[in-house]
Design a protein around this motif. Structure first.
Motif, short mmCIF file in Angstrom:
data_model
loop_
_atom_site.label_atom_id
_atom_site.label_comp_id
_atom_site.label_asym_id
_atom_site.label_seq_id
_atom_site.Cartn_x
_atom_site.Cartn_y
_atom_site.Cartn_z
N ALA A 70 0.76 -1.30 0.14
CA ALA A 70 0.08 -0.06 -0.07
C ALA A 70 0.82 1.34 -0.01
O ALA A 70 0.28 2.28 -0.40
N ALA A 71 2.18 1.21 0.56
CA ALA A 71 2.75 2.25 0.50
C ALA A 71 3.73 2.71 -0.72
O ALA A 71 4.37 3.72 -0.91
N VAL A 72 3.60 1.77 -1.58
CA VAL A 72 4.46 2.05 -2.79
C VAL A 72 3.49 2.14 -4.18
O VAL A 72 2.71 1.46 -4.42
N VAL A 73 3.78 3.42 -4.92
CA VAL A 73 3.07 3.58 -5.90
C VAL A 73 3.87 3.09 -7.12
O VAL A 73 3.13 3.19 -8.28
N GLU A 74 5.06 3.20 -7.31
CA GLU A 74 5.95 2.67 -8.50
C GLU A 74 7.28 2.24 -7.98
O GLU A 74 7.77 2.43 -6.99
N ALA A 75 7.78 1.14 -8.78
CA ALA A 75 9.13 0.72 -8.58
C ALA A 75 9.79 0.29 -9.62
O ALA A 75 9.25 -0.08 -10.85
N ALA A 76 11.10 0.34 -9.62
CA ALA A 76 11.93 -0.11 -10.74
C ALA A 76 13.24 -1.04 -9.99
O ALA A 76 13.66 -0.49 -9.23
N VAL A 77 13.53 -2.09 -10.81
CA VAL A 77 14.48 -2.75 -10.28
C VAL A 77 15.70 -3.01 -11.21
O VAL A 77 15.37 -3.03 -12.15
N VAL A 78 16.68 -3.01 -10.82
CA VAL A 78 17.96 -3.27 -11.70
C VAL A 78 18.93 -4.15 -10.83
O VAL A 78 18.82 -4.18 -9.58
N GLY A 79 20.02 -4.45 -11.75
CA GLY A 79 21.19 -5.28 -11.11
C GLY A 79 22.26 -4.38 -10.68
O GLY A 79 22.65 -3.10 -11.31
N ARG A 80 22.96 -4.80 -9.55
CA ARG A 80 24.08 -4.12 -9.21
C ARG A 80 25.13 -5.15 -8.87
O ARG A 80 24.92 -6.17 -8.16
N PRO A 81 26.46 -5.18 -9.48
CA PRO A 81 27.46 -6.39 -9.35
C PRO A 81 27.58 -6.54 -7.64
O PRO A 81 27.49 -5.77 -6.87
N HIS A 82 27.76 -8.00 -7.66
CA HIS A 82 27.70 -8.31 -6.25
C HIS A 82 29.08 -9.48 -6.40
O HIS A 82 28.97 -10.38 -7.36
N PRO A 83 30.03 -9.45 -5.39
CA PRO A 83 31.13 -10.38 -5.40
C PRO A 83 30.85 -11.65 -5.31
O PRO A 83 31.62 -12.59 -5.85
N VAL A 84 29.66 -12.11 -4.59
CA VAL A 84 29.38 -13.54 -4.77
C VAL A 84 28.02 -14.00 -5.30
O VAL A 84 28.32 -15.06 -6.29
N LYS A 85 27.17 -13.28 -5.36
CA LYS A 85 26.12 -13.65 -6.31
C LYS A 85 25.95 -13.20 -7.63
O LYS A 85 25.03 -13.53 -8.49
N GLY A 86 27.08 -12.34 -8.05
CA GLY A 86 27.01 -11.73 -9.47
C GLY A 86 26.16 -10.72 -9.71
O GLY A 86 26.70 -9.63 -10.01
N GLU A 87 24.93 -10.70 -9.22
CA GLU A 87 24.11 -9.53 -9.62
C GLU A 87 23.41 -9.55 -7.99
O GLU A 87 22.86 -10.67 -7.65
N SER A 88 23.08 -8.36 -7.44
CA SER A 88 22.28 -7.98 -6.46
C SER A 88 20.92 -7.24 -7.06
O SER A 88 21.07 -6.68 -7.76
N LEU A 89 19.92 -7.34 -6.09
CA LEU A 89 18.71 -6.63 -6.53
C LEU A 89 18.77 -5.19 -5.82
O LEU A 89 18.43 -5.03 -4.74
N TYR A 90 18.97 -4.14 -6.87
CA TYR A 90 18.75 -2.82 -6.30
C TYR A 90 17.23 -2.17 -6.72
O TYR A 90 17.18 -2.11 -7.84
N CYS A 91 16.45 -1.77 -5.79
CA CYS A 91 15.08 -1.52 -5.95
C CYS A 91 14.97 0.06 -5.63
O CYS A 91 15.16 0.47 -4.42
#
Length: 535
Positions: free
Chosen positions: A426-447
């Protein structure tokens, strides 16, 4: 048996007395037959493989759902494939493989809940196979789609079996005395192809592992290699990077002298991880087979794994980080944005020019989506949705996705699906998710989230948003970073410029041409407010 048309409960704490009660009930007969869809939602236990092969034996079509997915993700896949039966290790309205605790959120219903062990007591040890046509469906496996709705990738019997058996034999140079271990989860295509079907079609001896590579200690994998004399070892760069940080000592506690070939799958392997894998784990004597395949093409889950570009058996000295040349029968090409085929050293869209036995046959229940997703952009070519670079030696480098997908620890996730889960709050009207490099996972989720008027991105709200994504999709999709975004960089037509958001997430100031932005002032504000530390 037909499921009720309601949402299944999540995996439960395991139950013992309930199973005991069920096992004293009358034995139920479950009638599934050729063409029926059966959903399997289980951990990495032998019974998972048994359930898969049982489906194949009677001509039923299995749809395995990764056990880390949420109840809602499971429900979506069950309903889309119209499964009539669910086999699980927890508690749904299903056949229950095993139960360990009496703490139930949904009571046991004997009309629809059946116990594996009770069923076995009344089962014959003879089951004649159902003869099927070569193009009959074998299984459905869902992969994330850029629209947010997972695609039910449909594979056929003969083509899949032939190609998986062949790639396993040749890519890993399988020999009769080998002991093979693939650490993937069967819930992904790599597990389908290189834990179940490929090894079994070759009569291979293989290891099935349920657990974590760091438990009970960080030398667990190498202990298993020594215990079972593993000769061919296949894992993900994520696991390699995870174990690297503990140094070489945990590896060198064990001899590992049985190892002959090392393999990687699931995502690109960075130079540091490749060197550590080759030097420390393989002691510079084991070739590394770096594979790239897709759910759609027989093998390998995600954007950086398709035995289409794997060297047979690691017999050639492969260049570090390069999947090398195409597998037999696969004809790749690199196209530019205009669809023109590029020759020699070049970079562009990776496509395939002709079909091969293991390629998917359709998107289940939606063939038009199959055509539009894979063939519309460049008619006459299969579009992988990956970028690729070919060097002067003819080697192929996979450079990244060309659509809105992220590869987190080898798991391909749809940004649209994660964004949808966030905006349901209910508190979120819009969102966009991109990747950010992560030393272990390869990519992390940046929201990036735009909040409703008066809402503040506090610690409790961040926790709620992470919890919501976990419940909607699964733990693998949990956001690593959540940034308040009063505004998002958009074109005048209203399209979010994700490449700009990726630059912000990585603190890269070279934004390129942003003349099409409707309001460029939001960019500087997002740079000021960016998340600096991992939560």
């Amino acid at each position: 048996m037909h499921m009720r048309n309601t949402q299944p409960a999540p995996m439960r704490e395991r139950l013992s007395n309930v199973c005991e009660r069920a096992c004293t009930s009358p034995v139920y007969l479950v009638h599934s037959s050729k063409g029926d869809r059966v959903s399997i939602y289980m951990p990495m236990v032998v019974e998972l493989v048994v359930a898969m092969l049982a489906c194949v034996r009677i001509g039923a079509v299995h749809s395995i759902v990764f056990a880390g997915f949420s109840a809602e993700s499971l429900c979506e896949r069950i309903m889309d494939s119209q499964c009539s039966l669910v086999i699980t290790a927890g508690q749904l309205f299903v056949i229950c493989w095993w139960c360990f605790s009496s703490s139930l959120q949904v009571p046991w219903n004997p009309d629809v809940d059946l116990c594996w062990h009770a069923l076995l007591r009344g089962a014959s040890d003879v089951c004649e196979p159902e003869w099927v046509e070569s193009e009959d469906p074998l299984f459905i496996l869902y992969t994330s789609g850029s629209t947010g709705k997972p695609k039910g990738v449909l594979h056929s019997v003969s083509g899949y079996m032939l190609y998986t058996a062949t790639t396993f034999k040749l890519v890993f140079d399988h020999q009769p005395d080998d002991v093979y271990w693939c650490t993937a989860d069967i819930g992904w295509i790599t597990g389908h192809s290189y834990i179940t079907y490929g090894p079994l079609a070759n009569g291979a001896t293989s290891v099935l592992f349920e657990g974590l590579p760091t438990f009970p200690d960080v030398s667990r994998m190498w202990q298993i290699v020594d215990k079972y004399r593993v000769s061919k070892f296949y894992t993900a760069p994520t696991a390699i990077r995870l174990l690297m940080k503990y140094g070489s000592e945990p590896v060198q506690r064990y001899k590992r002298n049985s190892l002959k070939v090392l393999g990687t799958v699931g995502e690109p392997i960075n130079p540091e991880a490749w060197q550590w894998y080759y030097t420390v784990v393989g002691e510079k004597r084991c070739p590394i087979v770096d594979t790239f395949w897709q759910t759609e093409t027989v093998s390998g889950r995600g954007r950086f794994n398709l035995s289409v570009v794997a060297p047979p058996g690691g017999r050639c000295l492969t260049k570090a980080l390069k999947p090398t040349f195409p597998f037999f029968g696969v004809v790749p090409a690199i196209l530019n944005e205009s669809g023109e085929e590029l020759e020699g050293p070049s970079e562009g869209y990776l496509v395939f020019k002709q079909p091969w036995p293991g390629v998917m046959r359709s998107v289940y229940g939606n063939h038009s989506r199959f055509e539009s997703t894979y063939f519309k952009k460049f008619p006459g070519y299969y579009v992988t949705a990956d970028g690729c670079r070919r060097d002067k030696d003819g080697y192929y480098w996979i450079t990244g996705r060309i659509d809105d997908m992220l590869n987190v620890s080898g798991h391909l996730l749809s940004t649209a699906e994660i964004e949808s889960a966030l905006v349901e709050h209910a508190a979120v009207v819009e969102a966009a998710v991109v990747g950010r490099p992560h030393p272990v996972k390869g990519e992390s989720l940046y929201c990036f989230v735009t909040l409703t008027e008066g809402a503040t991105l506090s610690g409790p709200l961040e926790a709620e948003l992470r919890k919501q994504v976990r419940e909607k999709i699964g733990a693998i999709a949990t956001p690593d970073y959540i940034q308040n975004a009063p505004g998002l960089p958009k074109t005048r037509s209203g399209k979010i410029m994700r490449r700009v958001l990726r630059k912000i997430a990585c603190d890269e100031r070279d934004l390129g041409d942003i003349s099409t932005l409707a309001d460029s002032s939001v960019v500087e504000q997002l740079f000021r407010d960016r998340c600096l530390t991992t939560p």
